[in-house]
Design an enzyme around this catalytic site. Structure first.
Site, short mmCIF file in Angstrom:
data_model
loop_
_atom_site.label_atom_id
_atom_site.label_comp_id
_atom_site.label_asym_id
_atom_site.label_seq_id
_atom_site.Cartn_x
_atom_site.Cartn_y
_atom_site.Cartn_z
N LYS A 152 65.43 41.02 -42.46
CA LYS A 152 65.26 41.92 -43.62
C LYS A 152 64.39 43.09 -43.16
CE LYS A 152 63.16 43.01 -47.20
NZ LYS A 152 62.68 44.40 -47.37
N GLY A 205 53.75 41.50 -41.81
CA GLY A 205 53.45 42.37 -42.96
C GLY A 205 52.05 42.10 -43.44
N SER A 206 51.83 42.36 -44.72
CA SER A 206 50.46 42.25 -45.24
C SER A 206 50.09 40.79 -45.52
CB SER A 206 50.36 43.05 -46.54
OG SER A 206 51.26 42.51 -47.48
N THR A 209 51.59 39.51 -48.96
CA THR A 209 52.99 39.07 -48.94
C THR A 209 53.13 37.80 -48.10
OG1 THR A 209 53.59 41.41 -49.03
CG2 THR A 209 55.36 39.87 -48.59
N GLY A 210 52.39 37.74 -47.00
CA GLY A 210 52.44 36.54 -46.16
C GLY A 210 52.05 35.29 -46.94
N GLU A 227 52.58 37.12 -38.97
CA GLU A 227 51.85 38.16 -38.24
C GLU A 227 51.34 39.14 -39.28
OE1 GLU A 227 51.16 37.89 -35.21
OE2 GLU A 227 52.66 36.52 -34.41
N CYS A 261 48.96 47.43 -36.68
CA CYS A 261 48.17 46.23 -37.03
C CYS A 261 46.96 46.11 -36.12
CB CYS A 261 49.05 44.99 -36.97
SG CYS A 261 49.94 44.82 -35.43
N GLU A 357 41.66 46.16 -44.64
CA GLU A 357 42.44 46.74 -43.54
C GLU A 357 42.79 48.18 -43.90
OE1 GLU A 357 46.53 45.55 -42.97
OE2 GLU A 357 46.31 45.87 -40.81
P1 NAD Z 1 54.39 44.29 -46.75
O1 NAD Z 1 53.80 42.93 -46.78
O2 NAD Z 1 54.28 45.12 -47.97
O3 NAD Z 1 55.96 44.20 -46.42
C1 NAD Z 1 56.46 43.58 -45.26
C2 NAD Z 1 57.88 43.12 -45.52
O4 NAD Z 1 57.87 42.11 -46.52
C3 NAD Z 1 58.82 44.22 -46.04
O5 NAD Z 1 60.09 44.07 -45.45
C4 NAD Z 1 58.88 43.92 -47.53
O6 NAD Z 1 60.06 44.40 -48.13
C5 NAD Z 1 58.84 42.41 -47.51
N1 NAD Z 1 58.41 41.78 -48.79
C6 NAD Z 1 57.61 42.31 -49.76
N2 NAD Z 1 57.46 41.43 -50.76
C7 NAD Z 1 58.14 40.30 -50.42
C8 NAD Z 1 58.35 39.03 -51.04
N3 NAD Z 1 57.83 38.73 -52.23
N4 NAD Z 1 59.10 38.12 -50.39
C9 NAD Z 1 59.63 38.39 -49.18
N5 NAD Z 1 59.48 39.58 -48.55
C10 NAD Z 1 58.75 40.52 -49.15
O7 NAD Z 1 53.77 45.01 -45.48
P2 NAD Z 1 53.99 46.52 -45.00
O8 NAD Z 1 53.21 47.44 -45.87
O9 NAD Z 1 55.45 46.77 -44.82
O10 NAD Z 1 53.35 46.47 -43.53
C11 NAD Z 1 52.02 46.73 -43.26
C12 NAD Z 1 51.29 45.44 -42.94
O11 NAD Z 1 51.91 44.79 -41.83
C13 NAD Z 1 49.86 45.68 -42.49
O12 NAD Z 1 49.02 44.73 -43.10
C14 NAD Z 1 49.92 45.44 -40.99
O13 NAD Z 1 48.70 45.07 -40.39
C15 NAD Z 1 50.93 44.37 -40.90
N6 NAD Z 1 51.46 44.27 -39.54
C16 NAD Z 1 51.12 43.19 -38.77
C17 NAD Z 1 51.58 43.09 -37.46
C18 NAD Z 1 51.22 41.91 -36.59
O14 NAD Z 1 51.91 41.70 -35.59
N7 NAD Z 1 50.21 41.15 -36.93
C19 NAD Z 1 52.39 44.10 -36.94
C20 NAD Z 1 52.72 45.19 -37.76
C21 NAD Z 1 52.25 45.25 -39.07
#
Ligand code: NAD
Length: 453
Positions: A152, A205-206, A209-210, A227, A261, A357
């Site tokens: 996705k 992601g964040s 959401t994780g 991650e 990140c 963050e």
């Molecule tokens: P986000 O959590 O808003 O979204 C990430 C993904 O999750 C998107 O594809 C989004 O559509 C999906 N999503 C949102 N709600 C969901 C749900 N309820 N169920 C399933 N999927 C859902 O994060 P973002 O704003 O896209 O990314 C930024 C974050 O990602 C920052 O916190 C950053 O540190 C982190 N990040 C971490 C790493 C790592 O390797 N640790 C790498 C890059 C980014």
């Protein structure tokens, strides 16, 4: 769904919004595809990745301009990311043939051996900040191990990922082995996480959401890699190479407009060198040219979204009256999401800048008296993704390696993550590892066979 260019917020494309049913049907297709793909020779699977990497390099200019248009980063950074994704493909292609189990010594019961087998359909959900690289991190270990995958894309950056999928299919990947889907997190993302046929879900992601995904998936005990975010500390010691440290801080914080990140998110500098360091850092920061990533000479693009821009304003407002703005601090005029590179000295320890963050080009700088104090402040965070220490003293470096809480520590650099190096976080920054051989294991299960002749 519309895709916007963050440099002017104009529409540049449109993608399908996947519904729950569409996700369900896609997983069904991938289940069927698994039957043939899982019994292919691993080296044959690797060859497809080698070929795709070659096409990525040939077509780097086209892919980089799509990435810049939807994500905002300068073209040079976009090229770097596409080539980095190709390097990840090469790495996993080269280790595809090494997947193996173990043979045990003959015993009273006879023989025992283990074999590594793929899990089935795996899921990936990715963010918008590094869409090409993160797609490669997820699909390569999953596919070479014989799994199929539904990925996705982030709502803001689907086009680069669709372009990469097209390249993989042209390189010979069967259509029923990978599905790159588009849509909202709440519907398409949640449907991927809810699908009981998914053998492993890898999310980047964040933290919020994780957590939501972990709650949804836990009752099924599905394998999960998370991650998540980071608030990486950079510690500059008295004996650091000043020039290297200043350059490292500039690229470590402002690369990708601070939306990485493992970006430097809190900087700690030894009191004795702080004045000179800050003055050189300010000079380098003010030389950054902010603009449309597609324009010649731009060294920092816009934030990816207007909400990201508002968050920077809020974080800077939050330190009013405590931290001192060294440079930047006010959004730039124009249609795009432009915020200037900003340095802020000595914010309150409990301010947003120090505890959350900050996913953008704003950096707090704090002075320290001794290493103990620096390590204490570095560890005073719910995150534990990356960290760096800048020193010529091996003892200081080793002490930091022992005592800082992190998933990856750099000594005299910040942020490089080569494909062969395991990568992931501790504390709120996540669970599981990507990259390197460590990631392969996450997509394989070990079966034991006992043979009594
Ligand atoms: P986000 O959590 O808003 O979204 C990430 C993904 O999750 C998107 O594809 C989004 O559509 C999906 N999503 C949102 N709600 C969901 C749900 N309820 N169920 C399933 N999927 C859902 O994060 P973002 O704003 O896209 O990314 C930024 C974050 O990602 C920052 O916190 C950053 O540190 C982190 N990040 C971490 C790493 C790592 O390797 N640790 C790498 C890059 C980014």
């Amino acid at each position: 769904m519309d895709v916007l260019n963050p440099a002017d917020n104009r529409k540049i494309g449109e993608v399908q919004e996947f519904s729950e049913d569409m996700v369900h049907d896609t997983v069904g297709m991938l289940e069927k595809g698994f039957t043939e793909w899982s019994v292919q020779n691993p080296t044959a699977r690797g060859k497809i990745l080698f070929k795709a990497a070659e096409i990525m390099r040939q077509e780097v200019e086209g892919l980089a301009s799509v990435l810049t248009a939807e994500q905002g980063k300068p073209l040079q950074e976009a090229r770097y990311e596409i080539l980095g994704a190709a390097a990840v493909m090469d790495f996993y292609a080269s280790v595809a043939g090494t997947i193996s189990g173990q043979t045990l010594p003959k015993a009273d019961y006879g023989y025992a051996f283990t074999k590594k087998t793929p899990l089935g359909v795996c899921g990936a959900i990715i963010p918008w900040n590094m869409p090409a690289l993160i797609m490669a991190w997820k699909i390569c270990p999953a596919l070479v191990s014989g799994n199929t995958m539904i990925l996705k894309t982030a709502s803001a950056t689907p086009l680069t990922n669709i372009g990469m999928a097209d390249i993989l299919f042209r390189a010979g990947l069967p259509r029923d082995v990978l599905a790159v889907i588009t849509g909202s997190g709440a519907v398409a993302g949640a449907a991927v996480a809810a699908d009981e046929r998914i053998g492993h879900l890898s999310f980047t992601g964040s933290v919020e959401t994780g957590d939501r995904i972990a709650k949804a998936i836990n009752p099924r005990r599905t394998r999960l890699t998370l991650e998540l975010g980071g608030s990486d500390p950079m510690i500059v010691c008295e004996d650091a190479d000043m020039e290297r440290a200043v350059k490292g801080a500039i690229s470590g914080r402002f690369f990708n407009c601070g939306q990485t990140c493992t970006a430097v998110k809190r900087l700690f500098v030894a009191e004795t060198i702080a004045d000179e360091f800050v003055s050189r850092f300010k000079e380098g920061t003010e030389a950054i040219r902010v603009g449309d990533g597609a324009a010649e000479g731009t060294t920092m693009g816009p934030l990816n979204s207007s909400s990201g821009l508002r968050y920077m304003e809020e974080a800077v407002k939050d330190v009013e009256g405590s931290g001192n703005i060294i440079t930047g601090g006010t959004r730039l005029k124009g249609l795009g999401n432009f915020y200037p590179p900003t340095l802020i000295a000595d914010p309150e320890p409990k301010s947003m800048l120090m505890t959350e963050e900050i996913f953008g080009p704003v950096l707090p700088i704090v002075r320290f008296g001794n290493l103990n104090e620096a390590i204490r402040m570095a560890n005073d965070s719910r995150f534990g993704l990356g960290a760096s220490i800048w020193t010529k003293d091996i003892g200081t470096a080793c002490e930091a390696a022992d005592r800082i809480e992190y998933g990856i520590l750099w000594i005299n650099r910040h942020m490089r993550i080569p494909p062969e190096v395991p990568f992931g976080g501790s504390k709120d920054s996540g669970i599981g590892r990507e990259n390197g051989l460590a990631a392969l294991e996450q997509y394989l299960t070990e079966k034991t066979v006992i043979l009594t002749p």
